[in-house]
Scaffold this motif. Structure first.
Motif, PDB file in Angstrom:
ATOM      1  N   ILE A 289      35.411  42.217  53.989  1.00 39.64           N
ATOM      2  CA  ILE A 289      35.762  43.200  52.961  1.00 39.64           C
ATOM      3  C   ILE A 289      34.976  44.470  53.281  1.00 39.64           C
ATOM      4  O   ILE A 289      33.758  44.525  53.094  1.00 39.64           O
ATOM      5  CB  ILE A 289      35.415  42.701  51.547  1.00 39.64           C
ATOM      6  CG1 ILE A 289      36.184  41.411  51.230  1.00 39.64           C
ATOM      7  CG2 ILE A 289      35.734  43.784  50.508  1.00 39.64           C
ATOM      8  CD1 ILE A 289      37.671  41.577  51.121  1.00 39.64           C
ATOM      9  N   PRO A 338      42.122  47.613  54.028  1.00 37.86           N
ATOM     10  CA  PRO A 338      41.310  48.423  53.115  1.00 37.86           C
ATOM     11  C   PRO A 338      42.101  49.485  52.355  1.00 37.86           C
ATOM     12  O   PRO A 338      41.646  49.955  51.312  1.00 37.86           O
ATOM     13  CB  PRO A 338      40.276  49.060  54.054  1.00 37.86           C
ATOM     14  CG  PRO A 338      40.946  49.102  55.387  1.00 37.86           C
ATOM     15  CD  PRO A 338      41.820  47.888  55.441  1.00 37.86           C
ATOM     16  N   GLN A 341      43.733  47.279  49.618  1.00 38.13           N
ATOM     17  CA  GLN A 341      42.817  46.277  49.056  1.00 38.13           C
ATOM     18  C   GLN A 341      43.495  44.905  48.940  1.00 38.13           C
ATOM     19  O   GLN A 341      43.428  44.222  47.921  1.00 38.13           O
ATOM     20  CB  GLN A 341      42.292  46.723  47.689  1.00 38.13           C
ATOM     21  CG  GLN A 341      41.374  47.946  47.749  1.00 38.13           C
ATOM     22  CD  GLN A 341      40.024  47.636  48.403  1.00 38.13           C
ATOM     23  OE1 GLN A 341      39.259  46.812  47.906  1.00 38.13           O
ATOM     24  NE2 GLN A 341      39.733  48.306  49.507  1.00 38.13           N
ATOM     25  N   LYS A 342      44.149  44.541  50.036  1.00 40.60           N
ATOM     26  CA  LYS A 342      44.833  43.250  50.101  1.00 40.60           C
ATOM     27  C   LYS A 342      44.303  42.445  51.296  1.00 40.60           C
ATOM     28  O   LYS A 342      43.886  43.014  52.313  1.00 40.60           O
ATOM     29  CB  LYS A 342      46.343  43.430  50.275  1.00 40.60           C
ATOM     30  CG  LYS A 342      47.024  44.290  49.207  1.00 40.60           C
ATOM     31  CD  LYS A 342      47.217  43.539  47.905  1.00 40.60           C
ATOM     32  CE  LYS A 342      48.080  44.380  46.947  1.00 40.60           C
ATOM     33  NZ  LYS A 342      48.296  43.680  45.662  1.00 40.60           N
ATOM     34  N   ASP A 355      45.242  39.736  46.335  1.00 39.49           N
ATOM     35  CA  ASP A 355      44.789  41.001  45.754  1.00 39.49           C
ATOM     36  C   ASP A 355      43.281  40.913  45.504  1.00 39.49           C
ATOM     37  O   ASP A 355      42.827  40.130  44.676  1.00 39.49           O
ATOM     38  CB  ASP A 355      45.522  41.281  44.448  1.00 39.49           C
ATOM     39  CG  ASP A 355      45.281  42.695  43.946  1.00 39.49           C
ATOM     40  OD1 ASP A 355      44.117  43.003  43.609  1.00 39.49           O
ATOM     41  OD2 ASP A 355      46.231  43.489  43.875  1.00 39.49           O
ATOM     42  N   VAL A 356      42.516  41.729  46.220  1.00 37.50           N
ATOM     43  CA  VAL A 356      41.061  41.667  46.117  1.00 37.50           C
ATOM     44  C   VAL A 356      40.570  42.149  44.760  1.00 37.50           C
ATOM     45  O   VAL A 356      39.611  41.611  44.202  1.00 37.50           O
ATOM     46  CB  VAL A 356      40.419  42.495  47.249  1.00 37.50           C
ATOM     47  CG1 VAL A 356      38.910  42.608  47.070  1.00 37.50           C
ATOM     48  CG2 VAL A 356      40.738  41.875  48.603  1.00 37.50           C
ATOM     49  N   ARG A 357      41.224  43.170  44.203  1.00 38.40           N
ATOM     50  CA  ARG A 357      40.792  43.698  42.905  1.00 38.40           C
ATOM     51  C   ARG A 357      41.021  42.685  41.789  1.00 38.40           C
ATOM     52  O   ARG A 357      40.150  42.452  40.948  1.00 38.40           O
ATOM     53  CB  ARG A 357      41.548  44.994  42.588  1.00 38.40           C
ATOM     54  CG  ARG A 357      41.254  46.153  43.537  1.00 38.40           C
ATOM     55  CD  ARG A 357      41.844  47.439  42.994  1.00 38.40           C
ATOM     56  NE  ARG A 357      41.677  48.566  43.905  1.00 38.40           N
ATOM     57  CZ  ARG A 357      42.595  48.972  44.763  1.00 38.40           C
ATOM     58  NH1 ARG A 357      43.753  48.325  44.853  1.00 38.40           N
ATOM     59  NH2 ARG A 357      42.374  50.004  45.552  1.00 38.40           N
TER      60      ARG A 357
END
Length: 420
Positions: A289, A338, A341-342, A355-357
């Motif tokens: 990440i 990046p 954000q996947k 989905d990182v968020r």
């Protein structure tokens, strides 16, 4: 063909359920661990039952470094009451062949039953660490089986002492080691508290296990202390996983990885265990990440989170906690985007998107790789994100994939990052 199937019993109690006085307990202890009963012979004028007891007490006291008085004193009883391994300290010659070394380097193991006092995933992780203690100092490699007969069958007989230390000790027996009278050795018969996070084999343990199997073997065609071997660029080399780690790129292969700065000719080679002793060899997927210094490593149904190059205490975790279906048994490759954000996970012919968020798998996935990544066919070994491109590794080649035009722009050798 198996050399020998060994069963590891985790036994930490030296006392049975029936009440005993100290003399009875001492005789039971000597019978169990020093062949007191086995060594009895018919009474003669020169020897008596008491003589046998004193001889066995002296044998036991000498082993533990006590004064060999042959008397059942306080220090001797204290050792006898200390939780210990169930394997005898003294064995007859007829049992010695069972302590022979394995004649192969790749061994399988299976946890036949689990203790109800611990979570299964915790037990799996502890045994993985225990096996790695021995594989780090020998050429031995271990693989877990979920069914059928394995080389090493693990059964729980008792619990109550630090499982990791017990497991390392008992696995030492399964590899051919006998008890040591060195108190610093993991093969010392009685259990003592050691911090599993800082545990290291003693020089005595390493010397004895390497006398059976030798030191860890480095592949001469891959490893050269002075840099890359001259034949490196002529090899058809594939990687298990590739990812950025800060400004560097890591290329994982078997039990080691190369790392280098993009554009720099310098290349470094490091074993996985030397950096992360609790991380297994054979990493299958990896991604970072960007900006958070978080590295994720995947193998089979587990993944490890590494923060600032330090493994998270609760690792490994199940890949199913990320939202994968039960049909997924391992991740082939992974990469972090990046921009959006996947995280993209590639599994056989399909890919999943995380989905990182939101920390959730996106709905409507998985989807087919060939449809949504034109020009890319399964199977994918590794994926690297670098300067708005994906570099998709397949065997000895990699495909440069432009994210904006959604097409393959170059076909390169997998080793092109090394100047090949």
């Amino acid at each position: 063909m198996k050399f020998l199937t060994m069963i590891v019993f985790l036994q930490v109690s030296a006392c049975g359920a029936a009440p005993m006085n100290e003399s009875e307990f001492a005789e039971w202890y000597l019978s169990r661990f020093y062949d007191y009963e086995e060594d009895r012979i018919p009474m003669t004028k020169s020897k008596s039952n008491r003589n046998f007891l004193e001889e066995k007490l002296q044998e036991m006291q000498q082993f533990f470094g006590l004064e060999a008085t042959g008397q059942l004193d306080t220090s001797t009883l204290a050792i006898m009451h200390t939780p210990r391994c169930g394997v005898p300290d003294v064995e007859h010659l007829r049992s010695l062949p069972q302590r022979s070394r394995w004649m192969k380097r790749y061994l399988t193991y299976r946890i036949y039953n689990y203790t109800p006092d611990m979570k299964r995933e915790d037990v799996d992780y502890i045994f993985q660490k225990a096996f790695q203690v021995w594989s780090d100092v020998t050429p031995l490699r271990f693989r877990k089986l979920h069914q059928g007969e394995a080389d090493i069958m693990i059964l729980f007989a008792f619990g109550g002492t630090n499982l990791f230390l017990v497991a390392v000790h008992e696995l030492g027996h399964s590899l051919g080691l006998q008890h040591s009278n060195n108190p610093k050795s993991i093969m010392y018969p009685t259990y003592r508290y050691l911090d599993p996070n800082t545990f290291r084999l003693s020089a005595d343990d390493i010397h004895k296990i390497q006398s059976l199997y030798g030191a860890p073997v480095k592949n001469p065609s891959m490893i050269n202390p002075g840099g890359l071997p001259s034949t490196f660029c002529q090899q058809s080399l594939s990687f298990d996983a590739v990812t950025t780690v800060g400004e560097k790129i890591f290329f994982f292969k078997d039990w080691f990885f190369w790392w280098k700065l993009p554009g720099s000719p310098a290349t470094n080679l490091t074993s996985i265990s030397s950096i992360w002793p609790t991380i297994p060899s054979g990493i299958q997927a990896a991604y970072e990440i960007e900006g958070k210094n978080q590295l994720f490593l995947f193998k089979d149904e587990q993944y490890w989170l590494i923060n600032n190059l330090v493994p998270e205490p609760h690792s490994p975790r199940s890949i199913y906690s990320l939202g994968f279906s039960a049909s997924v048994k391992k991740v082939d490759a992974a990469v972090f985007d990046p921009i959006h954000q996947k995280v993209y996970f590639f599994v056989d012919k399909q890919y999943w998107r995380y989905d990182v968020r939101r920390k959730l798998m996106d709905p409507t996935y998985p989807k087919l790789i060939s449809i949504h990544f034109p020009g890319i066919k399964p199977k994918i070994d590794a994926v690297l994100y670098f300067k708005r491109h994906y570099y998709i590794f397949q065997g000895a080649y990699q495909l440069e994939y432009d994210l904006l035009s959604r097409r393959v722009t170059k076909t390169l050798k997998s080793t092109s990052w090394f100047g090949c």
